[in-house]
Design an enzyme around this catalytic site. Structure first.
Site, short mmCIF file in Angstrom:
data_model
loop_
_atom_site.label_atom_id
_atom_site.label_comp_id
_atom_site.label_asym_id
_atom_site.label_seq_id
_atom_site.Cartn_x
_atom_site.Cartn_y
_atom_site.Cartn_z
N GLN A 107 0.91 -1.34 0.08
CA GLN A 107 0.01 0.13 0.04
C GLN A 107 0.77 1.32 0.02
O GLN A 107 1.65 1.48 0.92
CB GLN A 107 -0.74 -0.04 1.11
CG GLN A 107 -1.62 1.20 1.63
CD GLN A 107 -2.27 1.08 2.97
OE1 GLN A 107 -1.90 0.48 3.74
NE2 GLN A 107 -3.51 1.73 3.10
N SER A 110 0.84 6.52 2.88
CA SER A 110 1.46 7.33 3.67
C SER A 110 2.79 8.03 3.02
O SER A 110 3.61 7.25 2.31
CB SER A 110 2.02 7.01 4.94
OG SER A 110 0.81 6.56 5.59
N SER A 142 4.46 -1.61 4.46
CA SER A 142 4.95 -3.08 4.76
C SER A 142 4.97 -3.82 3.68
O SER A 142 3.99 -3.75 2.64
CB SER A 142 3.72 -3.56 5.86
OG SER A 142 3.48 -2.70 6.84
N GLU A 225 -9.02 -1.58 6.04
CA GLU A 225 -7.87 -1.63 6.85
C GLU A 225 -8.26 -1.70 8.14
O GLU A 225 -7.90 -2.65 8.86
CB GLU A 225 -7.05 -0.45 6.42
CG GLU A 225 -5.80 -0.64 7.20
CD GLU A 225 -4.74 0.47 6.95
OE1 GLU A 225 -5.08 1.47 6.63
OE2 GLU A 225 -3.51 0.17 7.01
N GLU A 358 -5.97 8.87 17.97
CA GLU A 358 -6.95 10.01 17.84
C GLU A 358 -7.86 10.55 16.44
O GLU A 358 -8.90 10.81 16.71
CB GLU A 358 -5.80 11.16 17.79
CG GLU A 358 -5.07 11.16 19.40
CD GLU A 358 -4.06 9.85 19.51
OE1 GLU A 358 -3.61 9.38 18.50
OE2 GLU A 358 -4.25 9.77 20.88
#
Lengths: 388, 368
Positions: A107, A110, A142, A225, A358
């Site tokens: 993936q 990020s 990953s 996910e 958060e």
């Protein structure tokens, strides 16, 4: 297709196929619609209800199984996204080798400058005829070192507000310009990578969804996910609490009242979390999906962190050691493998990966409880004009 | 397999109870009643007990009851908790009824009281302190004389002030005493909506209905498991009311519910309550399906009782803090929920008592 039909089909398949050739067997199972029964016919499924997969898994319990360690991103995130947004050709091309494990997926979401605020990502994809030219840097990837394909979000229009200028692609990890570098973690090993994309050319038929619709496509991936991380069917007293309870049972000499009180509290919390997961699945089966899924990942992260820390404390001297700091590339994402020191360190990532705790609390507060969002200063500003 | 959802019949029962409570037991009515001479609303109780039929839920049809189960009683308690309804359902239709029901096979006297309780003709109280737990002996403050008359004193009995009949553990056996033969003195209780009273017996005429206290242990186990459902109802009200309030209350020209400091607390509370619902359902289902309640339902009851106690209290405390000044006023009903939540945290086993029981039930042995 009801339960009896599916059982019948699974038994007939089992009787007619020799599992000795693992790959041929898995491919045939996909073609018979017994891979994921809730997928459509022709794409490994039968268009049946998702929970009927258990019927197939039971009937085919004694045959070659998937090795899901490396396949988590493919199965849990890429596949549902391809199913929802892919063309017929894309589904035909990608789903079968994804499911059989012949092709591993990672993936590319990020970036160093885009974590919780994923929509601000800066990797560019510029159109050049029938191709897109991709430049940028991704991180926390990953399994990139095993992967044949990646799901990729890139910016195709910097002149519009951040959510609107994104597009979603399948990235060929063998294409020239893709460079994968291991990223060593606090556990000593490298499960993640940095991925540098330099002039990577992707044909337009690797685009998933419309140009500019990448954020919506990515939401499908991210929702799946969180389900994948927080879900899972465990028995009472199983999973992480089971491992820590065993530590307690095996070390009578290490028992103190303080450790006992903390263990009992965590046992209760693990049990009620398990029950909430079971209730969520029962609601899904009854066709009344509940919003509890978004809480499961929060609880999973907190419990894993507390439990793995307690486990080390119970072990005293043994908890002062570590199995092996050697730098190596891990085979798969593994939350429970190796030793208790590894588990303690690895669990720290559980409240960061797949949406920080958060961010998940914001999502619950806004989407489940209906609370108003924070004022957003970046909502209507073209991405290129945002401060960074 | 444990059924963690609500059946259609259970939802219909919930709707019936909720309708009555919305009409007869709004917060203003409860606030108005608590400082009068009759804090329990016996008119409301009669409607629920007889017309809706909640008094006989746990009683089999052969004894004149509804032949329902702990699952239905739990749904009623969720609604009673949500409304902090001042009715003696838990003390009479759960605790006292369960204890008598366990004795009804062998005792015609017990069976006859169960019939009258199921019909809503009489109200009973189990004469144990509300802080009694399934894990400790009861009845050690009352003695039985040679003629079977009882003497002694039991403090903090829930619902005794409105009971027609007292079910009394004494000296290892179970007795029934008509309330007219007992001294019942109510004192100010932390929970304004569930008045406690001290029961004093002085050579009170009593009928022995069981030669042991197995029925009391069963009643306390069922009571603790079902109290979790009441705690769930309290939690639901606190969470819903607070969410509505923080959407409406503005400071710094924004709804206070748009600040992450508030949102994150409510998100965490929401999932605590979601888990409380799963735990309370699991306990009710175990109580409904167990062959031997004190054996088979003990673990899910201890899990639900410890978790839901803490969650209900946390929900009430968060509700107060997030309502800020208005939450400190007598005029706002929130304090009724806080007082209920704190009282029921102590009642029928504290969270720590239930966790201690899990040491054995879940094979997590205590330190030597």
């Amino acid at each position: 297709m009801n339960e009896a039909d599916i059982r019948e089909r699974a038994r007939a398949f089992r009787a007619g196929h020799d599992p000795a050739d693992r790959l041929a067997f898995l491919r045939a199972r996909f073609d018979a619609g017994l891979a994921w029964v809730h997928f459509p016919t022709g794409h490994g499924g039968l268009g049946a209800r998702r929970e009927l997969q258990r019927v197939v898994d039971k009937e085919l319990g004694d045959v070659p199984q998937l090795a899901p360690g490396k396949m988590a991103i493919g199965l849990g995130m890429a596949a549902p996204t391809i199913l929802a947004f892919g063309t017929e050709e894309q589904k035909k091309r990608f789903l079968r080798p994804l499911w059989t494990g012949e092709e591993i997926w990672c993936q590319l979401f990020s970036e160093p400058g885009a974590g919780s605020d994923l929509a601000t990502l800066a990797t560019r994809a510029v159109r050049d005829g029938d191709e897109w030219v991709v430049d940028g840097q991704k991180v926390w990837t990953s399994g990139a070192h095993h992967s044949r394909w990646a799901i990729l979000v890139a910016r195709t229009d910097p002149g519009v507000p951040k959510h609107r200028g994104l597009s979603y692609f399948v990235c060929d990890m063998r294409a020239p310009g893709v460079e994968v570098r291991p990223l060593r973690q606090i556990t000593g090993e490298a499960e993640f990578n940095e991925v540098f994309l330099t002039g990577v050319r992707l044909p337009d038929d690797l685009r998933l969804g419309e140009v500019g619709d990448g954020w919506r496509v990515a939401q499908t991936t991210l929702m799946n996910e969180r389900v994948a991380i927080g879900g899972g069917d465990v028995r009472r007293g199983g999973g992480m609490i089971g491992m820590v309870a065993d530590t307690w049972r095996e070390r009578p000499e290490a028992r103190t009242h303080d450790l006992h009180q903390r263990l009992l509290r965590l046992w209760v919390e693990s049990e009620v979390t398990r029950l909430a997961g079971a209730r969520l699945r029962a609601q899904l089966s009854a066709g009344q999906p509940g919003p509890e899924g978004s809480g499961m990942k929060l609880a999973f992260a907190r419990l894993n962190q507390e439990l793995t820390g307690l486990d080390l404390e119970m072990r005293r001297d043994e908890g002062l050691g570590y199995d092996d700091w050697t730098f190596r590339r891990s085979e798969a994402v593994d939350f429970v493998g190796r030793d208790p020191g590894y588990r303690y360190l690895r669990a720290k990532g559980n409240s960061i990966e797949g949406g920080t705790s958060e961010i998940l609390r914001n999502i619950i507060a806004e989407r489940v409880l209906g609370l108003p969002s924070e004022p957003r200063v970046d909502k209507d500003v073209p991405w290129k004009d945002l401060p960074r | 397999m444990t059924d963690l959802l609500y059946t259609q019949v259970e939802e219909e029962l919930r709707a019936a109870v909720r309708d009555v409570l919305a009409d007869r037991c709004p917060p203003a009515a409860v606030l108005g009643r608590i400082e009068t001479a009759s804090p329990y609303d016996l008119d409301l109780w009669r409607t629920l007990a007889r017309d809706v039929g909640v008094a006989g839920l746990l009683v089999p049809e052969s004894l004149g009851g509804a032949g329902a189960s702990a699952r239905e009683a739990a749904v009623v308690l969720e609604e009673l908790g949500r409304a902090v309804a001042p009715v003696p359902f838990l003390g009479s239709a759960v605790l006292a009824t369960s204890a008598l029901l366990a004795a009804a096979d062998a005792s015609a006297e017990a069976a006859s009281w169960v019939r009258r309780l199921a019909a809503g003709e009489v109200t009973a109280a189990l004469a144990v302190p509300f802080s009694a737990s399934p894990y400790r002996e009861t009845g050690d403050t009352v003695t039985a004389g040679g003629d079977g008359a009882l003497s002694g004193r039991v403090a903090a009995v829930a619902g005794a002030s409105v009971a027609d009949v007292l079910v009394v553990p004494a000296a290892g056996a179970l007795y029934v005493v008509e309330a007219a033969h007992a001294g019942v003195e109510a004192a100010p209780s932390l929970d304004l909506t569930r008045q406690l009273a001290t029961v004093t017996l002085w050579e009170a005429p009593a009928v022995r209905v069981a030669a042991d206290l197995a029925g009391v242990r069963l009643a306390l186990t069922a009571g603790a498991g079902l109290l979790a459902a009441e705690q769930l109802g309290v939690s639901d009200w606190c969470l819903d009311t607070t969410i509505a309030y923080v959407k409406e209350r503005h400071q710094f020209a924004r709804p206070v519910g748009s600040f992450q400091a508030i949102k994150h607390r409510l998100a965490d509370l929401w999932f605590d309550v979601a888990r409380a619902r799963a735990a309370a359902r699991a306990a009710a289902d175990a109580l409904a399906t167990a062959k031997d309640v004190t054996e088979d339902a003990a673990l899910p009851v201890a899990v639900a009782a410890s978790w839901c106690s803490d969650v209900a209290l946390h929900a009430a405390e968060e509700a107060l803090q997030l309502h800020a000044g208005i939450g400190m006023t007598w005029e706002h009903p929130l304090h009724l929920y806080l007082k209920r939540a704190k009282s029921v945290q102590i009642a029928l086993g504290t969270p720590g008592d239930h966790r201690a029981a899990l040491a054995e039930l879940a094979d997590l042995p205590s330190p030597a």
